[in-house]
Write an enzyme that holds these catalytic residues in place. Structure first.
Site, PDB file in Angstrom:
ATOM      1  N   ARG A  87      67.467   3.829  50.288  1.00  0.00           N
ATOM      2  CA  ARG A  87      67.457   2.579  51.053  1.00  0.00           C
ATOM      3  C   ARG A  87      68.867   2.210  51.510  1.00  0.00           C
ATOM      4  NH1 ARG A  87      62.818   0.821  51.918  1.00  0.00           N
ATOM      5  NH2 ARG A  87      63.442  -1.263  52.549  1.00  0.00           N
ATOM      6  N   THR A  93      66.319  -2.628  58.005  1.00  0.00           N
ATOM      7  CA  THR A  93      65.185  -2.253  58.857  1.00  0.00           C
ATOM      8  C   THR A  93      65.517  -2.420  60.333  1.00  0.00           C
ATOM      9  OG1 THR A  93      63.654  -2.896  57.106  1.00  0.00           O
ATOM     10  CG2 THR A  93      62.749  -2.725  59.330  1.00  0.00           C
ATOM     11  N   ASN A 114      63.006   2.801  64.484  1.00  0.00           N
ATOM     12  CA  ASN A 114      64.173   2.678  63.604  1.00  0.00           C
ATOM     13  C   ASN A 114      64.482   3.928  62.777  1.00  0.00           C
ATOM     14  OD1 ASN A 114      62.130   2.410  61.739  1.00  0.00           O
ATOM     15  ND2 ASN A 114      62.821   0.448  60.929  1.00  0.00           N
ATOM     16  N   HIS A 117      61.874   6.067  57.512  1.00  0.00           N
ATOM     17  CA  HIS A 117      61.123   5.243  56.557  1.00  0.00           C
ATOM     18  C   HIS A 117      61.519   5.700  55.171  1.00  0.00           C
ATOM     19  CE1 HIS A 117      57.752   3.515  54.293  1.00  0.00           C
ATOM     20  NE2 HIS A 117      57.738   4.684  53.656  1.00  0.00           N
TER      21      HIS A 117
END
Length: 143
Positions: A87, A93, A114, A117
């Site tokens: 992350r 995001t 983006n 994931h």
């Protein structure tokens, strides 16, 4: 520190930009090991199932359309605190909010496209890994 696995998708926009290798380099440079990987073209049914938790959200249809618009890379990453590490590598995001040097800052065009994931918790990682990979497809890296 806990050795764990997380799930990652390189989305159609990033695959189209031919940055798979650059993204894999970021994972590995951060100490994550790729223990399973494959390129797939998600069917509508696969995308709807994977993102079922968003079914009632207004963006669901557009998300499914985007995720089925081209091939994606799905992979299992393993390492110390892999969920959090991935992350941090991905960034926020919304790429407009992503820190410089993160994948989304470098490769994403918008909040809709983006680039990547990543699982948000160990529990979702286990579910997402099992959605795309059998246990036999995952190759623990012991050396």
């Amino acid at each position: 520190m806990a050795l764990e696995r997380t799930f990652s998708i390189i989305k159609p926009d990033a695959v189209a930009k031919n940055v798979i290798g650059a993204i894999y380099n970021r994972f590995e440079s951060a100490g994550l090991r790729i223990v399973a990987s494959k390129m797939i073209h998600m069917s509508k049914e696969q995308a709807e199932g994977f993102y079922a938790e968003h079914k009632e959200r207004p963006f669901f249809g557009a998300l499914v359309d985007f995720m089925t618009s081209g091939p994606v890379m799905v992979q299992v990453l393993e390492g110390e605190n892999a969920v959090l590490a991935n992350r941090e590598i991905m960034g926020a995001t919304n790429p407009a909010d992503a820190a410089s040097g993160t994948l989304r800052s470098d490769y994403a065009a918008s909040i809709d496209e983006n680039a990547v994931h990543g699982s948000d918790a160990p529990e979702s990682a286990a579910r997402e890994i099992a959605y795309f990979f059998s246990e036999e497809e995952i190759c623990p890296r012991t050396r």
